[in-house]
Motif scaffolding. Structure first.
Motif, PDB file in Angstrom:
ATOM      1  N   ALA A 240     -12.926  -7.191  28.820  1.00 20.13           N
ATOM      2  CA  ALA A 240     -12.407  -8.191  30.056  1.00 20.13           C
ATOM      3  C   ALA A 240     -11.346  -8.329  30.324  1.00 20.13           C
ATOM      4  CB  ALA A 240     -13.473  -9.398  29.967  1.00 20.13           C
ATOM      5  N   GLN A 241     -10.236  -8.749  29.250  1.00 21.14           N
ATOM      6  CA  GLN A 241      -8.936  -9.171  29.163  1.00 21.14           C
ATOM      7  C   GLN A 241      -8.303  -7.903  30.030  1.00 21.14           C
ATOM      8  OE1 GLN A 241      -8.426 -10.507  25.115  1.00 21.14           O
ATOM      9  NE2 GLN A 241      -7.081 -12.199  26.305  1.00 21.14           N
ATOM     10  N   ALA A 242      -8.408  -6.659  29.510  1.00 26.88           N
ATOM     11  CA  ALA A 242      -8.003  -5.562  30.016  1.00 26.88           C
ATOM     12  C   ALA A 242      -8.121  -5.463  31.620  1.00 26.88           C
ATOM     13  CB  ALA A 242      -8.361  -4.351  29.326  1.00 26.88           C
ATOM     14  N   MET A 243      -9.419  -5.471  31.968  1.00 24.75           N
ATOM     15  CA  MET A 243      -9.604  -5.474  33.467  1.00 24.75           C
ATOM     16  C   MET A 243      -9.263  -6.545  34.223  1.00 24.75           C
ATOM     17  SD  MET A 243     -13.910  -4.089  33.185  1.00 24.75           S
ATOM     18  CE  MET A 243     -14.389  -5.531  31.824  1.00 24.75           C
ATOM     19  N   GLY A 249      -2.669  -6.478  38.281  1.00 23.60           N
ATOM     20  CA  GLY A 249      -1.423  -5.586  38.594  1.00 23.60           C
ATOM     21  C   GLY A 249      -0.614  -5.361  37.206  1.00 23.60           C
ATOM     22  N   GLU A 250      -0.971  -5.751  36.263  1.00 21.48           N
ATOM     23  CA  GLU A 250      -0.640  -5.665  34.847  1.00 21.48           C
ATOM     24  C   GLU A 250      -1.037  -4.451  34.067  1.00 21.48           C
ATOM     25  OE1 GLU A 250      -0.873  -9.299  32.586  1.00 21.48           O
ATOM     26  OE2 GLU A 250       0.065 -10.426  34.309  1.00 21.48           O
ATOM     27  N   SER A 251      -0.730  -3.218  34.649  1.00 20.02           N
ATOM     28  CA  SER A 251      -1.291  -1.981  34.164  1.00 20.02           C
ATOM     29  C   SER A 251      -1.132  -1.727  32.754  1.00 20.02           C
ATOM     30  CB  SER A 251      -0.969  -0.881  35.235  1.00 20.02           C
ATOM     31  OG  SER A 251       0.287  -0.788  35.246  1.00 20.02           O
ATOM     32  N   ALA A 254      -2.866  -3.895  30.645  1.00 17.73           N
ATOM     33  CA  ALA A 254      -4.650  -3.393  30.592  1.00 17.73           C
ATOM     34  C   ALA A 254      -4.617  -1.956  29.633  1.00 17.73           C
ATOM     35  CB  ALA A 254      -4.947  -3.151  32.024  1.00 17.73           C
ATOM     36  N   SER A 255      -3.754  -1.253  29.750  1.00 13.46           N
ATOM     37  CA  SER A 255      -4.082   0.089  29.123  1.00 13.46           C
ATOM     38  C   SER A 255      -3.820  -0.232  27.542  1.00 13.46           C
ATOM     39  CB  SER A 255      -2.835   1.082  29.383  1.00 13.46           C
ATOM     40  OG  SER A 255      -2.982   1.557  30.875  1.00 13.46           O
ATOM     41  N   ALA A 256      -2.904  -0.885  27.104  1.00  8.14           N
ATOM     42  CA  ALA A 256      -2.520  -1.541  25.765  1.00  8.14           C
ATOM     43  C   ALA A 256      -3.980  -2.016  25.151  1.00  8.14           C
ATOM     44  CB  ALA A 256      -1.592  -2.341  25.406  1.00  8.14           C
ATOM     45  N   LYS A 277     -12.477   2.789  33.653  1.00  4.84           N
ATOM     46  CA  LYS A 277     -12.775   3.208  35.297  1.00  4.84           C
ATOM     47  C   LYS A 277     -12.363   1.697  36.281  1.00  4.84           C
ATOM     48  CE  LYS A 277     -14.915   5.489  38.461  1.00  4.84           C
ATOM     49  NZ  LYS A 277     -14.556   6.882  38.913  1.00  4.84           N
ATOM     50  N   VAL A 278     -12.520   0.757  35.732  1.00  6.98           N
ATOM     51  CA  VAL A 278     -12.436  -0.708  36.354  1.00  6.98           C
ATOM     52  C   VAL A 278     -10.938  -0.733  36.386  1.00  6.98           C
ATOM     53  CG1 VAL A 278     -12.614  -3.129  36.522  1.00  6.98           C
ATOM     54  CG2 VAL A 278     -14.648  -1.859  35.825  1.00  6.98           C
ATOM     55  N   VAL A 279     -10.374  -0.618  35.251  1.00 10.32           N
ATOM     56  CA  VAL A 279      -8.831  -0.606  35.105  1.00 10.32           C
ATOM     57  C   VAL A 279      -8.154   0.409  36.135  1.00 10.32           C
ATOM     58  CG1 VAL A 279      -6.860  -0.324  33.592  1.00 10.32           C
ATOM     59  CG2 VAL A 279      -8.749  -1.494  33.019  1.00 10.32           C
ATOM     60  N   GLY A 280      -8.552   1.524  36.178  1.00 13.89           N
ATOM     61  CA  GLY A 280      -7.964   2.694  37.079  1.00 13.89           C
ATOM     62  C   GLY A 280      -8.197   2.240  38.610  1.00 13.89           C
ATOM     63  N   ALA A 281      -9.076   1.714  38.902  1.00 12.29           N
ATOM     64  CA  ALA A 281      -9.564   1.657  40.440  1.00 12.29           C
ATOM     65  C   ALA A 281      -8.747   0.161  40.766  1.00 12.29           C
ATOM     66  CB  ALA A 281     -11.269   0.964  40.468  1.00 12.29           C
TER      67      ALA A 281
END
Length: 593
Positions: A240-243, A249-251, A254-256, A277-281
């Motif tokens: 959830a933190q990643a999403m 805008g902190e990609s 999110a990826s880490a 998928k959520v992160v990418g969108a």
């Protein structure tokens, strides 16, 4: 994904129910309640809501409790709960940037006041909060009764006082958790949102996650994801933190975070892919992924919520692995095309999540969006004819076509759909009067339904419905009239008629006693549940009565509800000022059995 120490996934309720909840009708309902109910102090509260002149149609705000089909009702809650004294403590996190003077109180969290259809703040009297929270958390949903579900929703959303023995956050959590299981995901999320993050308890974090997933709204977790991750080891919170980082805008962050969860093997497979998928969108990055459901054997809250949030189609086969409340979530998902939601919308209507007006509007919009060449014979076309056909014969024919569907829930949904069209029909002699009356009563049009009393003979199903639903007792209701209803002493519908009339006080006491003995309905049996609901009614605790009524209706179909439960529920609701709703519940039992 692993869900250690979390709420059991909502979507596994149907499977777990088989093992956990033997039928109340087959075992003594003595332990339907958790231990300790008899120890709470009595209350002198007599506060009651205003009594409407007749049942309010639908009572379903348009903003908007699972057992196996073998008929098993929920087992006795007390058998499952060994100790209700260890409610979760409120774990405060470091205050956010919200000044203390601006923080909202936990004292009366809710969405409805008495003037808005809610219950009084004192509706639960002095009932012990640990008992109430245990009862809420173990009540299976959806309920057999649409009307009881509507009334329960109003109760759970009311601005009620915090019962003794529980924290305000946990009181909100159990109410919201039951709303989620009832299919009322939107209302659960709105209720949780009334609590500031600084006041969350571990239990409320868990429920907030479920409400967010049920509504397909991971963004609603962003205000609590970080503090929740500090008190929980669930992999859902780092994801959830990643999403939320991606939505900000902190990609890179999110990826880490996603990579850390995968490296720790806390979650894998489609569960992580959906989060990616959520992160990418959110970031429009190259991390966007394609979701494949091959090898996925079941749906759960995480998979459902993130798929809906990203517009990923869920295979139809997976919906058979979940309870009907998921269909109600699905019905209100804005990213899903209306045509793909039609069946879900009707099931949600039978459950009480959609109102008649909302259902009619849904099909009206769907009809408008349909190519004119494809409208003929569609639900929208039939509905249009039912309300504005050339003549009454065409209108009734369209209604009958709409009612001709498979499954009791879908039939009842269609009756809800046509209720106001049925109310506009002139009173006339017809073989369809029973269905017309059932349709009107499905949304509380009792005064309109009573107009048909001259067209239904004593002993007919239509007469039986009016005998319990009429605002005033109709003439000719006596033991001989009850015995004249087809089916005889062993017919469950006739047992419900006896229970409803007895609960409403519309039969002489001596007739009730003789009929109860003849029909083998133990109206006088005393159990912990009957003592609890009778005590709550005598104390004027309308909220407690409604929650206990729900506990007595926790099965998917009316044919599995013990008739004596209906008697106590109707009598208790009538005593605390909800006679219109009591009448509609009794009529619903007759219509849906």
């Amino acid at each position: 994904m692993r869900w250690r120490n979390s709420l059991p996934p909502v979507l596994l309720i149907a499977a777990s129910a088989v093992a956990l909840w033997p039928a109340l009708a087959q075992r003594s309902p003595e332990s339907i309640l958790p231990p300790g109910f008899g120890q709470e102090p009595a209350t002198n509260s007599t506060a009651q809501p205003d009594r409407p002149a007749h049942a309010s149609p639908d009572l379903v705000p348009d903003v908007k409790l699972a057992l196996p089909e073998t008929g098993n009702q929920s087992d006795l809650i007390g058998d499952l709960v060994e100790d209700t004294s260890n409610d979760s403590a409120v774990a405060l996190v470091a205050p956010l940037d919200l000044p203390k003077e601006l923080q909202r109180s936990l004292n009366d969290v809710g969405l409805m006041t008495p003037t808005e259809g809610g219950l009084p703040a004192t509706a639960f009297g002095r009932t012990d909060g640990r008992f109430l929270n245990t009862l809420l958390s173990h009540t299976e949903a959806p309920l057999a009764s649409r009307w009881a579900s509507i009334l329960l929703r109003r109760t759970l959303l009311s601005q009620s006082d915090i019962p003794s023995g529980v924290s305000g956050a946990d009181w909100v959590a159990e109410r919201a958790w039951l709303l989620v299981r009832m299919g009322e995901a939107d209302m659960a999320r709105a209720l949780v949102a009334r609590v500031d993050a600084v006041n969350y308890s571990p239990r409320l974090y868990e429920v907030a996650m479920q409400a967010a997933l049920a509504t397909g709204d991971p963004a609603s977790l962003c205000s609590i994801a970080t503090p929740a991750a500090s008190v929980s080891d669930e992999p859902s919170w780092p994801l959830a933190q990643a999403m939320c980082a991606a939505l900000s805008g902190e990609s890179g962050t999110a990826s880490a975070l996603v990579d850390r969860v995968r490296d720790d093997r806390a979650a894998s497979g489609i569960d992580v892919l959906l989060a990616e998928k959520v992160v990418g969108a959110a970031t429009n990055s190259r991390r966007a992924v394609t979701i494949q459901w091959d090898g996925v054997e079941r749906l759960d809250a995480w998979r459902y919520g993130l798929a809906v949030a990203t517009g990923v189609a869920i295979p139809t086969r997976l919906f058979s692995t979940v309870g009907p409340q998921v269909q109600a979530w699905h019905a209100r998902a804005p990213l899903i095309a209306p045509a793909a939601r039609a069946g879900s919308v009707e099931l949600a209507t039978a459950m009480g999540v959609f109102s008649s007006a909302a259902l009619v509007d849904f099909y009206g919009d769907l009809w408008t969006a349909t190519d004119p060449a494809e409208r003929s014979g569609s639900v929208g076309e039939l509905l249009r004819t039912a309300y504005s056909g050339e003549d009454d014969g065409a209108k009734l024919a369209a209604m009958k076509s709409l009612w001709n569907v498979d499954g009791p829930a879908m039939v009842y949904a269609r009756q809800v759909m046509t209720a106001r069209a049925a109310a506009m029909l002139p009173v006339a002699s017809t073989n369809d009067s029973d269905a017309i009356i059932a349709s009107m009563l499905s949304v509380g049009l009792d005064i309109q339904a009573v107009r048909w009393s001259s067209q239904v003979p004593v002993g007919s199903i239509g007469w039986a419905q009016l005998a319990v639903a009429s605002p005033r007792a109709i003439a000719g209701v006596d033991a001989s009239a009850v015995r004249s209803v087809p089916g005889g002493e062993n017919d469950r519908r006739n047992k419900f008629l006896l229970a409803g009339l007895a609960g409403l006080g519309r039969l002489p006491v001596e007739s009730v006693s003789k009929l109860a003995e003849s029909y083998a309905v133990p109206l006088g049996r005393v159990t912990s549940w009957t003592r609890a609901i009778d005590h709550a009614a005598a104390s004027g605790q309308s909220g407690t009565v409604i929650v206990l009524a729900a506990a007595g209706l926790q099965t998917r179909e009316w044919r599995y509800v013990p008739p004596e439960h209906l008697f106590h529920i109707v009598a208790a609701l009538r005593r605390v000022g909800f006679e219109p709703e009591a009448r509609m519940i009794a009529a619903e039992a007759l219509a849906r059995t």
